[in-house]
Motif scaffolding. Structure first.
Motif, PDB file in Angstrom:
ATOM      1  N   VAL A  73       0.749  -1.156  -0.283  1.00  0.00           N
ATOM      2  CA  VAL A  73      -0.216  -0.257  -0.345  1.00  0.00           C
ATOM      3  C   VAL A  73       0.952   0.860  -0.184  1.00  0.00           C
ATOM      4  CG1 VAL A  73      -2.029   1.508   1.103  1.00  0.00           C
ATOM      5  CG2 VAL A  73      -2.041  -1.393   1.076  1.00  0.00           C
ATOM      6  N   GLY A  74       2.183   1.192   0.644  1.00  0.00           N
ATOM      7  CA  GLY A  74       2.874   2.566   0.766  1.00  0.00           C
ATOM      8  C   GLY A  74       4.049   2.685  -0.194  1.00  0.00           C
ATOM      9  N   VAL A  75       3.768   1.667  -1.288  1.00  0.00           N
ATOM     10  CA  VAL A  75       4.372   1.891  -2.345  1.00  0.00           C
ATOM     11  C   VAL A  75       3.727   1.934  -3.709  1.00  0.00           C
ATOM     12  CG1 VAL A  75       5.515   0.227  -3.751  1.00  0.00           C
ATOM     13  CG2 VAL A  75       6.410   0.335  -1.883  1.00  0.00           C
ATOM     14  N   LEU A  76       2.729   2.007  -3.254  1.00  0.00           N
ATOM     15  CA  LEU A  76       1.384   1.970  -4.579  1.00  0.00           C
ATOM     16  C   LEU A  76       1.053   3.786  -4.377  1.00  0.00           C
ATOM     17  CD1 LEU A  76      -1.050  -0.900  -4.097  1.00  0.00           C
ATOM     18  CD2 LEU A  76       0.418  -0.053  -6.460  1.00  0.00           C
ATOM     19  N   PHE A  77       1.085   4.243  -3.198  1.00  0.00           N
ATOM     20  CA  PHE A  77       0.701   5.864  -3.110  1.00  0.00           C
ATOM     21  C   PHE A  77       1.668   6.337  -3.080  1.00  0.00           C
ATOM     22  CE2 PHE A  77      -2.519   4.557   0.219  1.00  0.00           C
ATOM     23  CZ  PHE A  77      -3.094   4.994   0.001  1.00  0.00           C
ATOM     24  N   LEU A  78       2.916   5.615  -2.803  1.00  0.00           N
ATOM     25  CA  LEU A  78       3.868   6.390  -3.377  1.00  0.00           C
ATOM     26  C   LEU A  78       3.722   6.936  -5.043  1.00  0.00           C
ATOM     27  CD1 LEU A  78       7.690   5.475  -1.969  1.00  0.00           C
ATOM     28  CD2 LEU A  78       6.778   8.229  -1.489  1.00  0.00           C
ATOM     29  N   ALA A  79       3.784   5.716  -5.658  1.00  0.00           N
ATOM     30  CA  ALA A  79       3.477   6.030  -6.931  1.00  0.00           C
ATOM     31  C   ALA A  79       2.376   6.875  -7.801  1.00  0.00           C
ATOM     32  CB  ALA A  79       2.863   4.393  -7.640  1.00  0.00           C
ATOM     33  N   GLY A  80       1.847   6.459  -7.109  1.00  0.00           N
ATOM     34  CA  GLY A  80       0.671   7.819  -6.963  1.00  0.00           C
ATOM     35  C   GLY A  80       0.637   9.211  -6.825  1.00  0.00           C
ATOM     36  N   ALA A  81       1.275   9.395  -5.940  1.00  0.00           N
ATOM     37  CA  ALA A  81       2.063  10.713  -5.563  1.00  0.00           C
ATOM     38  C   ALA A  81       2.462  11.427  -6.965  1.00  0.00           C
ATOM     39  CB  ALA A  81       2.111  11.025  -4.020  1.00  0.00           C
ATOM     40  N   ALA A 176      -1.615  14.409  -4.050  1.00  0.00           N
ATOM     41  CA  ALA A 176      -0.344  13.973  -3.867  1.00  0.00           C
ATOM     42  C   ALA A 176       0.220  14.264  -2.487  1.00  0.00           C
ATOM     43  CB  ALA A 176       0.505  14.671  -5.058  1.00  0.00           C
ATOM     44  N   GLY A 177       0.404  15.823  -1.665  1.00  0.00           N
ATOM     45  CA  GLY A 177       1.190  15.534  -0.799  1.00  0.00           C
ATOM     46  C   GLY A 177       0.012  14.366  -0.085  1.00  0.00           C
ATOM     47  N   VAL A 178      -0.786  14.965   0.197  1.00  0.00           N
ATOM     48  CA  VAL A 178      -1.485  13.593   0.785  1.00  0.00           C
ATOM     49  C   VAL A 178      -1.091  12.351   1.080  1.00  0.00           C
ATOM     50  CG1 VAL A 178      -3.457  12.166   1.897  1.00  0.00           C
ATOM     51  CG2 VAL A 178      -3.168  15.018   1.606  1.00  0.00           C
ATOM     52  N   MET A 179      -1.381  11.466  -0.216  1.00  0.00           N
ATOM     53  CA  MET A 179      -0.917  10.500  -0.586  1.00  0.00           C
ATOM     54  C   MET A 179       0.726   9.749  -0.192  1.00  0.00           C
ATOM     55  SD  MET A 179      -2.436   9.975  -4.565  1.00  0.00           S
ATOM     56  CE  MET A 179      -2.603   8.432  -4.352  1.00  0.00           C
ATOM     57  N   ALA A 180       1.756  11.246  -0.257  1.00  0.00           N
ATOM     58  CA  ALA A 180       2.651  10.864   0.427  1.00  0.00           C
ATOM     59  C   ALA A 180       2.794  10.338   1.809  1.00  0.00           C
ATOM     60  CB  ALA A 180       4.011  12.064   0.089  1.00  0.00           C
ATOM     61  N   LEU A 181       1.913  11.060   2.871  1.00  0.00           N
ATOM     62  CA  LEU A 181       1.926  11.359   3.802  1.00  0.00           C
ATOM     63  C   LEU A 181       1.700   9.723   4.239  1.00  0.00           C
ATOM     64  CD1 LEU A 181       2.561  12.463   6.185  1.00  0.00           C
ATOM     65  CD2 LEU A 181      -0.278  13.123   6.400  1.00  0.00           C
ATOM     66  N   LEU A 182       0.508   9.737   3.529  1.00  0.00           N
ATOM     67  CA  LEU A 182      -0.019   7.874   3.362  1.00  0.00           C
ATOM     68  C   LEU A 182       1.274   6.736   2.912  1.00  0.00           C
ATOM     69  CD1 LEU A 182      -4.012   8.277   2.863  1.00  0.00           C
ATOM     70  CD2 LEU A 182      -3.281   8.141   4.319  1.00  0.00           C
ATOM     71  N   ALA A 183       1.584   7.085   2.116  1.00  0.00           N
ATOM     72  CA  ALA A 183       2.869   6.413   1.848  1.00  0.00           C
ATOM     73  C   ALA A 183       3.924   6.032   2.732  1.00  0.00           C
ATOM     74  CB  ALA A 183       3.055   6.576   0.502  1.00  0.00           C
ATOM     75  N   GLY A 184       4.062   7.121   3.503  1.00  0.00           N
ATOM     76  CA  GLY A 184       4.909   7.232   4.904  1.00  0.00           C
ATOM     77  C   GLY A 184       5.408   6.700   6.010  1.00  0.00           C
ATOM     78  N   ILE A 185       3.787   6.585   6.112  1.00  0.00           N
ATOM     79  CA  ILE A 185       2.867   5.730   7.559  1.00  0.00           C
ATOM     80  C   ILE A 185       2.909   4.301   7.065  1.00  0.00           C
ATOM     81  CG2 ILE A 185       0.567   5.298   8.211  1.00  0.00           C
ATOM     82  CD1 ILE A 185      -0.193   8.135   8.556  1.00  0.00           C
ATOM     83  N   SER A 186       1.887   4.126   5.822  1.00  0.00           N
ATOM     84  CA  SER A 186       2.733   2.181   5.742  1.00  0.00           C
ATOM     85  C   SER A 186       3.356   2.163   5.946  1.00  0.00           C
ATOM     86  CB  SER A 186       1.432   2.282   4.199  1.00  0.00           C
ATOM     87  OG  SER A 186       0.085   2.649   3.990  1.00  0.00           O
ATOM     88  N   LEU A 187       4.774   2.667   5.522  1.00  0.00           N
ATOM     89  CA  LEU A 187       6.058   1.858   4.668  1.00  0.00           C
ATOM     90  C   LEU A 187       6.281   2.129   6.350  1.00  0.00           C
ATOM     91  CD1 LEU A 187       7.029   3.609   1.639  1.00  0.00           C
ATOM     92  CD2 LEU A 187       6.683   1.072   2.002  1.00  0.00           C
ATOM     93  N   TYR A 188       6.191   2.936   7.122  1.00  0.00           N
ATOM     94  CA  TYR A 188       6.795   3.228   8.252  1.00  0.00           C
ATOM     95  C   TYR A 188       5.981   1.735   9.188  1.00  0.00           C
ATOM     96  CZ  TYR A 188       7.197   4.520  13.701  1.00  0.00           C
ATOM     97  OH  TYR A 188       7.330   3.994  14.599  1.00  0.00           O
ATOM     98  N   GLU A 189       5.040   1.767   9.198  1.00  0.00           N
ATOM     99  CA  GLU A 189       3.991   0.438  10.054  1.00  0.00           C
ATOM    100  C   GLU A 189       4.865  -0.921   9.703  1.00  0.00           C
ATOM    101  OE1 GLU A 189       0.016   0.945   8.978  1.00  0.00           O
ATOM    102  OE2 GLU A 189      -0.047   2.337  10.285  1.00  0.00           O
TER     103      GLU A 189
END
Length: 193
Positions: A73-81, A176-189
């Protein structure tokens, strides 16, 4: 036997859990760019699949490797951002005319985005747990599906309304900023377990 009480309880729990989640953001972004009815069909179909899986699997979905799901999910959000930030700007600040948008392309995009992003999500696991708890798959399924559709509809319509007041470029950058934030949270988890 269908229970309105169980369906109402499930609706409330799932609606409140999903409202601040990525579904509203995804619906908002898709709703600003594409015909809302097409987006909703794809998103609604994806949620039907998710709820069916949750009901069928019961509490077994809670056993999925959470770290792997969060990493994907984190990688997908980064790609989307990245796609949102680096896409070529056509100088347009308006949504493409609905006549230029294929039903299958738009609904397929909504379906795929939700299907991947929401797999193993809290509300899917919660739905599985509620199905196991109440032992009433129909009532739990109806309540969960209606809650997810309501959140998606709010996001999609909110995106269309937002376009009347805020430029698309700004919406895209914020998303894009929110998606990057969600990516960071997902990758952190995923990294911390």
């Amino acid at each position: 036997m269908f229970s309105f009480t169980v369906a109402a309880v499930v609706f409330g729990v799932v609606f409140l859990a999903e409202l601040p989640d990525k579904t509203a953001l995804a619906g908002l972004m898709l709703g600003t760019r594409y015909r809302p009815s097409y987006v909703f069909v794809g998103v609604a179909a994806a949620f039907l699949v998710h709820v069916a899986l949750a009901i069928a699997a019961g509490s077994a979905l809670a056993l999925l490797p959470h770290r792997a799901v969060q990493a994907v999910v984190g990688v997908l959000f980064l790609a989307g951002a990245a796609v949102l930030l680096f896409k070529k700007d056509d100088g347009e600040d308006e949504v493409t005319a609905p006549a230029d948008q294929s039903f299958w392309k738009v609904s397929g995009a909504g379906f795929t985005m939700i299907l991947v992003a929401e797999f193993g999500d809290l509300t899917q696991i919660m739905t599985a747990n509620l199905a196991a708890r109440y032992d009433d798959p129909l009532s739990v399924g109806v309540g969960a599906v209606l809650a997810l559709w309501a959140v998606a509809g709010l996001g999609i319509l909110g995106g269309r309304t937002l376009m009347k007041y805020v430029p698309l470029k700004l919406i895209t950058k914020v998303a894009a900023g929110v998606m990057a934030l969600l990516a960071g949270i997902s990758l952190y988890e995923a990294a911390t377990g």
